[in-house]
Design a protein around this motif. Structure first.
Motif, PDB file in Angstrom:
ATOM      1  N   SER A   1      24.472 -14.078  18.990  1.00  0.00           N
ATOM      2  CA  SER A   1      25.824 -14.607  19.216  1.00  0.00           C
ATOM      3  C   SER A   1      26.644 -14.533  17.949  1.00  0.00           C
ATOM      4  O   SER A   1      27.829 -14.198  17.974  1.00  0.00           O
ATOM      5  CB  SER A   1      25.766 -16.069  19.655  1.00  0.00           C
ATOM      6  OG  SER A   1      24.923 -16.205  20.738  1.00  0.00           O
ATOM      7  N   LEU A   2      25.994 -14.865  16.832  1.00  0.00           N
ATOM      8  CA  LEU A   2      26.729 -14.822  15.565  1.00  0.00           C
ATOM      9  C   LEU A   2      27.118 -13.385  15.223  1.00  0.00           C
ATOM     10  O   LEU A   2      28.210 -13.132  14.710  1.00  0.00           O
ATOM     11  CB  LEU A   2      25.896 -15.434  14.439  1.00  0.00           C
ATOM     12  CG  LEU A   2      25.624 -16.933  14.568  1.00  0.00           C
ATOM     13  CD1 LEU A   2      24.879 -17.456  13.354  1.00  0.00           C
ATOM     14  CD2 LEU A   2      26.915 -17.718  14.740  1.00  0.00           C
ATOM     15  N   LEU A   3      26.217 -12.445  15.557  1.00  0.00           N
ATOM     16  CA  LEU A   3      26.531 -11.033  15.316  1.00  0.00           C
ATOM     17  C   LEU A   3      27.730 -10.612  16.168  1.00  0.00           C
ATOM     18  O   LEU A   3      28.623  -9.888  15.711  1.00  0.00           O
ATOM     19  CB  LEU A   3      25.300 -10.175  15.637  1.00  0.00           C
ATOM     20  CG  LEU A   3      25.385  -8.691  15.297  1.00  0.00           C
ATOM     21  CD1 LEU A   3      25.751  -8.476  13.842  1.00  0.00           C
ATOM     22  CD2 LEU A   3      24.055  -7.994  15.600  1.00  0.00           C
ATOM     23  N   LEU A   4      27.763 -11.104  17.407  1.00  0.00           N
ATOM     24  CA  LEU A   4      28.890 -10.808  18.292  1.00  0.00           C
ATOM     25  C   LEU A   4      30.192 -11.400  17.726  1.00  0.00           C
ATOM     26  O   LEU A   4      31.246 -10.768  17.748  1.00  0.00           O
ATOM     27  CB  LEU A   4      28.599 -11.399  19.674  1.00  0.00           C
ATOM     28  CG  LEU A   4      29.499 -10.948  20.816  1.00  0.00           C
ATOM     29  CD1 LEU A   4      29.346  -9.459  21.060  1.00  0.00           C
ATOM     30  CD2 LEU A   4      29.162 -11.722  22.100  1.00  0.00           C
TER      31      LEU A   4
ATOM     32  N   PHE B   1      30.170 -15.750   8.473  1.00  0.00           N
ATOM     33  CA  PHE B   1      29.213 -15.405   9.535  1.00  0.00           C
ATOM     34  C   PHE B   1      28.231 -14.338   9.061  1.00  0.00           C
ATOM     35  O   PHE B   1      27.050 -14.369   9.400  1.00  0.00           O
ATOM     36  CB  PHE B   1      29.957 -14.972  10.802  1.00  0.00           C
ATOM     37  CG  PHE B   1      30.539 -16.129  11.534  1.00  0.00           C
ATOM     38  CD1 PHE B   1      29.729 -17.012  12.225  1.00  0.00           C
ATOM     39  CD2 PHE B   1      31.906 -16.383  11.522  1.00  0.00           C
ATOM     40  CE1 PHE B   1      30.247 -18.109  12.887  1.00  0.00           C
ATOM     41  CE2 PHE B   1      32.441 -17.474  12.174  1.00  0.00           C
ATOM     42  CZ  PHE B   1      31.607 -18.340  12.852  1.00  0.00           C
ATOM     43  N   ASN B   2      28.738 -13.399   8.269  1.00  0.00           N
ATOM     44  CA  ASN B   2      27.863 -12.365   7.734  1.00  0.00           C
ATOM     45  C   ASN B   2      26.784 -12.994   6.852  1.00  0.00           C
ATOM     46  O   ASN B   2      25.605 -12.617   6.922  1.00  0.00           O
ATOM     47  CB  ASN B   2      28.699 -11.358   6.936  1.00  0.00           C
ATOM     48  CG  ASN B   2      28.005 -10.021   6.826  1.00  0.00           C
ATOM     49  OD1 ASN B   2      26.787  -9.975   6.685  1.00  0.00           O
ATOM     50  ND2 ASN B   2      28.750  -8.948   6.899  1.00  0.00           N
ATOM     51  N   PHE B   3      27.189 -13.968   6.073  1.00  0.00           N
ATOM     52  CA  PHE B   3      26.232 -14.648   5.192  1.00  0.00           C
ATOM     53  C   PHE B   3      25.131 -15.332   6.009  1.00  0.00           C
ATOM     54  O   PHE B   3      23.948 -15.227   5.703  1.00  0.00           O
ATOM     55  CB  PHE B   3      26.976 -15.659   4.317  1.00  0.00           C
ATOM     56  CG  PHE B   3      26.087 -16.432   3.406  1.00  0.00           C
ATOM     57  CD1 PHE B   3      25.520 -15.826   2.293  1.00  0.00           C
ATOM     58  CD2 PHE B   3      25.791 -17.760   3.667  1.00  0.00           C
ATOM     59  CE1 PHE B   3      24.674 -16.532   1.452  1.00  0.00           C
ATOM     60  CE2 PHE B   3      24.943 -18.480   2.823  1.00  0.00           C
ATOM     61  CZ  PHE B   3      24.386 -17.861   1.719  1.00  0.00           C
ATOM     62  N   LEU B   4      25.541 -16.010   7.093  1.00  0.00           N
ATOM     63  CA  LEU B   4      24.542 -16.661   7.953  1.00  0.00           C
ATOM     64  C   LEU B   4      23.575 -15.625   8.522  1.00  0.00           C
ATOM     65  O   LEU B   4      22.366 -15.835   8.588  1.00  0.00           O
ATOM     66  CB  LEU B   4      25.222 -17.404   9.109  1.00  0.00           C
ATOM     67  CG  LEU B   4      26.011 -18.665   8.777  1.00  0.00           C
ATOM     68  CD1 LEU B   4      26.504 -19.319  10.058  1.00  0.00           C
ATOM     69  CD2 LEU B   4      25.172 -19.651   7.986  1.00  0.00           C
ATOM     70  N   LEU B   5      24.136 -14.462   8.935  1.00  0.00           N
ATOM     71  CA  LEU B   5      23.309 -13.416   9.531  1.00  0.00           C
ATOM     72  C   LEU B   5      22.341 -12.827   8.495  1.00  0.00           C
ATOM     73  O   LEU B   5      21.231 -12.421   8.826  1.00  0.00           O
ATOM     74  CB  LEU B   5      24.196 -12.305  10.106  1.00  0.00           C
ATOM     75  CG  LEU B   5      24.875 -12.658  11.426  1.00  0.00           C
ATOM     76  CD1 LEU B   5      26.060 -11.743  11.685  1.00  0.00           C
ATOM     77  CD2 LEU B   5      23.896 -12.579  12.588  1.00  0.00           C
ATOM     78  N   LEU B   6      22.784 -12.782   7.250  1.00  0.00           N
ATOM     79  CA  LEU B   6      21.922 -12.217   6.200  1.00  0.00           C
ATOM     80  C   LEU B   6      20.857 -13.209   5.758  1.00  0.00           C
ATOM     81  O   LEU B   6      19.837 -12.820   5.206  1.00  0.00           O
ATOM     82  CB  LEU B   6      22.768 -11.797   4.990  1.00  0.00           C
ATOM     83  CG  LEU B   6      23.639 -10.548   5.168  1.00  0.00           C
ATOM     84  CD1 LEU B   6      24.509 -10.339   3.941  1.00  0.00           C
ATOM     85  CD2 LEU B   6      22.786  -9.321   5.421  1.00  0.00           C
ATOM     86  N   THR B   7      21.106 -14.501   5.978  1.00  0.00           N
ATOM     87  CA  THR B   7      20.151 -15.497   5.478  1.00  0.00           C
ATOM     88  C   THR B   7      19.410 -16.215   6.606  1.00  0.00           C
ATOM     89  O   THR B   7      18.394 -15.735   7.081  1.00  0.00           O
ATOM     90  CB  THR B   7      20.870 -16.526   4.588  1.00  0.00           C
ATOM     91  OG1 THR B   7      21.974 -17.064   5.331  1.00  0.00           O
ATOM     92  CG2 THR B   7      21.389 -15.888   3.325  1.00  0.00           C
TER      93      THR B   7
ATOM     94  N   LEU C   1      33.389 -25.696  15.135  1.00  0.00           N
ATOM     95  CA  LEU C   1      32.543 -26.792  15.629  1.00  0.00           C
ATOM     96  C   LEU C   1      31.824 -26.378  16.908  1.00  0.00           C
ATOM     97  O   LEU C   1      30.629 -26.628  17.087  1.00  0.00           O
ATOM     98  CB  LEU C   1      33.413 -28.032  15.891  1.00  0.00           C
ATOM     99  CG  LEU C   1      32.652 -29.275  16.367  1.00  0.00           C
ATOM    100  CD1 LEU C   1      31.875 -29.884  15.226  1.00  0.00           C
ATOM    101  CD2 LEU C   1      33.604 -30.309  16.958  1.00  0.00           C
ATOM    102  N   ALA C   2      32.567 -25.699  17.799  1.00  0.00           N
ATOM    103  CA  ALA C   2      31.998 -25.292  19.083  1.00  0.00           C
ATOM    104  C   ALA C   2      30.891 -24.259  18.886  1.00  0.00           C
ATOM    105  O   ALA C   2      29.828 -24.348  19.509  1.00  0.00           O
ATOM    106  CB  ALA C   2      33.093 -24.724  19.987  1.00  0.00           C
ATOM    107  N   THR C   3      31.120 -23.285  17.998  1.00  0.00           N
ATOM    108  CA  THR C   3      30.092 -22.280  17.727  1.00  0.00           C
ATOM    109  C   THR C   3      28.822 -22.975  17.269  1.00  0.00           C
ATOM    110  O   THR C   3      27.717 -22.659  17.688  1.00  0.00           O
ATOM    111  CB  THR C   3      30.553 -21.337  16.598  1.00  0.00           C
ATOM    112  OG1 THR C   3      31.856 -20.873  16.901  1.00  0.00           O
ATOM    113  CG2 THR C   3      29.621 -20.161  16.454  1.00  0.00           C
ATOM    114  N   PHE C   4      29.036 -23.935  16.401  1.00  0.00           N
ATOM    115  CA  PHE C   4      27.929 -24.675  15.836  1.00  0.00           C
ATOM    116  C   PHE C   4      27.182 -25.475  16.909  1.00  0.00           C
ATOM    117  O   PHE C   4      25.957 -25.380  17.042  1.00  0.00           O
ATOM    118  CB  PHE C   4      28.490 -25.588  14.748  1.00  0.00           C
ATOM    119  CG  PHE C   4      27.508 -26.549  14.214  1.00  0.00           C
ATOM    120  CD1 PHE C   4      26.270 -26.109  13.767  1.00  0.00           C
ATOM    121  CD2 PHE C   4      27.792 -27.897  14.168  1.00  0.00           C
ATOM    122  CE1 PHE C   4      25.351 -27.000  13.273  1.00  0.00           C
ATOM    123  CE2 PHE C   4      26.872 -28.784  13.675  1.00  0.00           C
ATOM    124  CZ  PHE C   4      25.646 -28.346  13.232  1.00  0.00           C
ATOM    125  N   ILE C   5      27.928 -26.237  17.722  1.00  0.00           N
ATOM    126  CA  ILE C   5      27.299 -27.075  18.748  1.00  0.00           C
ATOM    127  C   ILE C   5      26.575 -26.212  19.780  1.00  0.00           C
ATOM    128  O   ILE C   5      25.444 -26.485  20.161  1.00  0.00           O
ATOM    129  CB  ILE C   5      28.357 -27.966  19.442  1.00  0.00           C
ATOM    130  CG1 ILE C   5      28.826 -29.061  18.497  1.00  0.00           C
ATOM    131  CG2 ILE C   5      27.789 -28.574  20.716  1.00  0.00           C
ATOM    132  CD1 ILE C   5      29.902 -29.948  19.080  1.00  0.00           C
TER     133      ILE C   5
END
Lengths: 620, 132
Positions: free
Chosen positions: A91-94, A131-137, A280-284
């Motif tokens: 989802s994060l990649l999307l 988001f890229n950082f989250l995907l890389l880590t 917030l919604a993405t996170f929840i």
């Protein structure tokens, strides 16, 4: 290193380059072409990374942890593709893919790449970098297991429906799209320019897709979860509703800003808040934080999301303080603008209500029940519909009194007729309000020139009125019979209906087998139809491999709805049976609201096309 | 202008009061089994625990009784209705009130508090059916 991961890193380099050269541009050197190229590189590499993940799914490479978790060898092609966004990482990649495309689109014209766009580009790229950082880590989708399992864990059976295949892409398109108005609101305000024209289309498209995603989710819940409802005020549902509500408020506030140059501050704030609610919604949605109260401390990403929300709020605040004078305007509003402001207020209060309910489990050791939302949201929704009935005829104040009188008479008559027929006082009040606003909308728009934008408004407003009557019918007058047990050949009465269990059949499929019950439904002795509620048992190693599938017969004014809970060793099946009045109005109304957004977004294109013709003629 | 500010003020205040009242009446705290049992009477709460094996009694009229444990204390739960995914030994959240030494559940959520996930179905269902 995995090739998909390498693509992500290239995308990150593109983001950093785009930010750096945008800053260089703002400082005076003409780096616009490089910025454009960098933006193009971001979306290309993100797309490549996305395709890499998709490829692993298609070749069923279960050594990739994410592929193992969300697919198996029996999964049909369509759901193998949709499995890419079934989990957090995908989802994060999307999300990243969408925001990178929005970056390219909103900065695509070199001649329009001015300081505002460059600043907005920096903001959007920072969000992409997040988001890229989250995907890389912590959310790397390309993690390998270290061995090659012969079979995957499998996609959650509940997600194997067409609605759930398209729901996440629609929602995330809406989320990512809301970044554009946010970025342009901040950047334009900083340079004392108007942002609404630049971002209005993105706002409309994001709003429409977000609405579409929410509708798909509601429809899926209705069809799949078997409790006869479509909206449970679940934290996950609520979190996607929140930015939709503030974006709806913003769409109305923008009208006032365009006409009166007023409400600037409120619109600015709404653009910022909408973006924060999206984060917030993405996170929840993807952390499961609310369903498990103790997840917060353990989820590392929680803090990252909080930091992004706080930073964007701070940015909004700093730019506001620096440009305070830019927000000043005269207060000479007319009635119509006042009424539009009223609708913005209602949207805002709705947002507060949903936010309070959604965050309660995070802040206290408790949660609120559905009643909390209904007590507040039903009156607010009713007020909104009444306001709409007045607002659309308020553009000509001389006619207002007469027109409102017409609506009032029509509404009162309809209410009385309904009461005589049904003897239900609340339903009659609802029908009265429904007719009042409907007549208002018809009067309000019938005498005006209709362009695409206005057609969009008509569709959306009619949709709201239909949604109102649909929600009223289905929430207040649903009958539920949750305690039905029948053996083969037995029949049971449920309200006006009689149910008879004719028998069972087993259907063997490739990756599953179905137990189908055949239930005849009669009303007044006449057969309404034979319903086929099912239990679907998947050949999976998952624990949640058995799914109840409901059957629904839609009559013009009500749905009859049946779900099978299970079968006892004695062959007695348990059913839940619901009669849901007016629920089809909910679907039609919601679709109209969404169509309204799309129609209104098409308007500017038409305008531009016409303008283009004029320009060309001028040149000729 | 002034009138309007007053009107908006009144609307917001009325809203605030309604919100607070609704919040108070619909709030449903998470508590433990030990807390419920030590209090003796608690209304409108959610209790997390595990269904104790061999504690289930199925009574006529679709009434289900079982014990819920938090590892320290057990309490008796009574529920009217069908739980198609019911199984002993799995985690459950019960929503309702505790009085007269029994927890009267309005809702029983099995295995996972989110309704987006389906709890494990009793194996017997499919076995019985395949035997015909």
């Amino acid at each position: 290193m995995d090739i998909g991961y390498a693509f992500l890193m290239c995308s990150m380099l593109g983001i950093l380059a785009s930010i750096a050269f945008s800053i260089a541009y703002l400082m005076g050197s003409d780096t616009r072409k490089i910025v454009k190229k960098a933006n193009f590189a971001i979306s290309t590499f993100t797309l490549l990374s996305f395709f890499t993940l998709l490829y692993y799914f298609l070749v069923r490479d279960f050594s990739v942890r994410y592929v193992f978790l969300y697919s198996d060898t029996h999964l049909p092609l369509v759901y193998t593709i949709s499995a890419v966004w079934a989990g957090r990482e995908g989802s994060l990649l999307l999300w990243l893919l969408y925001i990178s495309i929005f970056i390219v689109l909103s900065t695509r014209r070199l001649d329009k790449l001015d300081k505002v766009t460059a600043f907005a580009n920096i903001i959007m790229c920072t969000v992409a970098a997040f988001f890229n950082f989250l995907l890389l880590t912590s959310s790397n989708p390309f993690v390998r297991l270290g061995f090659h399992p012969p079979e995957g864990y499998g996609l959650n059976p509940l997600l194997r429906t067409p609605e759930m295949a398209i729901h996440p892409p629609a929602i995330f398109l809406g989320y990512a799209g809301m970044t554009v108005p946010f970025a342009f609101a901040i950047a334009a305000t900083y340079y004392r320019e108007e942002w609404v024209k630049r971002a209005r289309n993105y706002l409309l498209v994001a709003w429409a897709f977000l609405g579409f995603g929410i509708l798909l989710g509601a429809w899926w819940a209705y069809k799949t979860l078997g409790w006869g409802g479509y909206w449970g005020w679940d934290p996950v549902e609520n979190s996607s509703l929140l930015p939709w509500l503030t974006a709806s408020a913003l769409l109305h506030g923008v009208i006032v800003e365009e006409r009166k140059r007023g409400m600037k501050l409120l619109n600015y704030a709404l653009a910022v808040v909408t973006f924060d609610l999206v984060i917030l919604a993405t996170f929840i949605t993807r952390s499961g934080i609310i369903s498990s109260v103790h997840a917060f401390a353990r989820n590392k990403e929680a803090y990252a999301y909080m930091v992004l929300i706080v930073l964007s709020l701070l940015l909004g605040l700093v730019v506001y303080i620096k440009r305070k004078d830019f927000f000043e305007y005269d207060h000479s509003y007319r009635l119509r603008e006042r009424l539009i402001q009223g609708s913005v207020l209602i949207f805002a209060l709705s947002t507060v209500t949903v936010l309070v309910g959604t965050l309660t489990p995070l802040l206290m050791h408790a949660s609120v029940t559905r009643g909390f939302y209904r007590h507040i949201e039903i009156p607010l929704g009713t007020a909104l519909v009444v306001l709409l009935g007045v607002c659309v005829i308020a553009y000509r104040e001389s006619m207002l009194r007469k027109s409102v009188l017409h609506s009032l008479v029509a509404g009162t008559l309809a209410g009385i007729v309904c009461f005589v027929l049904t003897k239900l006082s609340l339903a009659s009040l609802g029908v009265g309000i429904f007719v009042f606003s409907l007549v208002g909308v018809i009067q309000g728009y019938s005498s005006r020139k209709i362009d695409l934008r206005r057609a969009g408004a008509i569709a959306a407003h009619l949709g709201l009125i239909l949604l109102f009557i649909g929600v009223m019918g289905s929430w207040m007058y649903e009958s539920s019979y949750t305690n039905i047990n029948m053996g083969v050949g037995q029949s049971v009465h449920a309200g006006d209906y009689t149910l008879k269990l004719n028998g069972f059949r087993e259907v063997n499929g490739n990756a599953k087998f179905d137990v189908v019950a055949y239930v005849s439904v009669y009303r007044d002795g006449k057969l309404v139809g034979v319903m086929h509620p099912k239990l679907i048992i998947y050949n999976l190693m998952r624990s949640d491999r058995i799914v109840a599938s409901v059957d629904i017969i839609s009559l013009p004014l009500e749905d009859i709805y049946i779900a099978m809970g299970g079968v006892t060793p004695q062959g007695v099946a348990s059913f839940e049976f619901y009669v849901v009045p007016l629920v089809s109005f909910v679907w039609i109304g919601s679709l109209l609201i969404i169509a309204g957004g799309i129609l209104a977004a098409l308007q500017r294109r038409e305008e531009k096309a016409r303008k283009g013709v004029v320009d060309a003629e001028g040149e000729g | 202008m002034k009138k309007l500010s007053i009107l908006v003020g009144v609307v917001v205040i009325v809203f605030g009061i309604a919100l607070a009242m609704s919040f108070k009446s619909e709030l449903c705290p998470y508590v433990t089994v030990s807390y419920v049992v030590s209090k003796g009477e608690v209304r409108n709460v959610q209790v997390n625990g595990t269904i104790v094996p061999n504690s289930t009694k199925i009574l006529p009229n679709n009434t289900l009784m079982f014990n819920l444990s938090d590892g320290k204390t057990e309490m008796r739960v009574i529920y009217h209705g069908i739980l198609s995914h019911y199984q002993e030994g799995i985690p459950a959240v019960v929503v309702g009130s505790y009085y007269d030494g029994v927890f009267h559940a309005k809702e029983v959520l099995l295995k996972c508090p989110s309704k987006y996930k389906v709890a494990e179905e009793n194996y017997s269902t499919s076995k019985v059916l395949s035997k015909g």
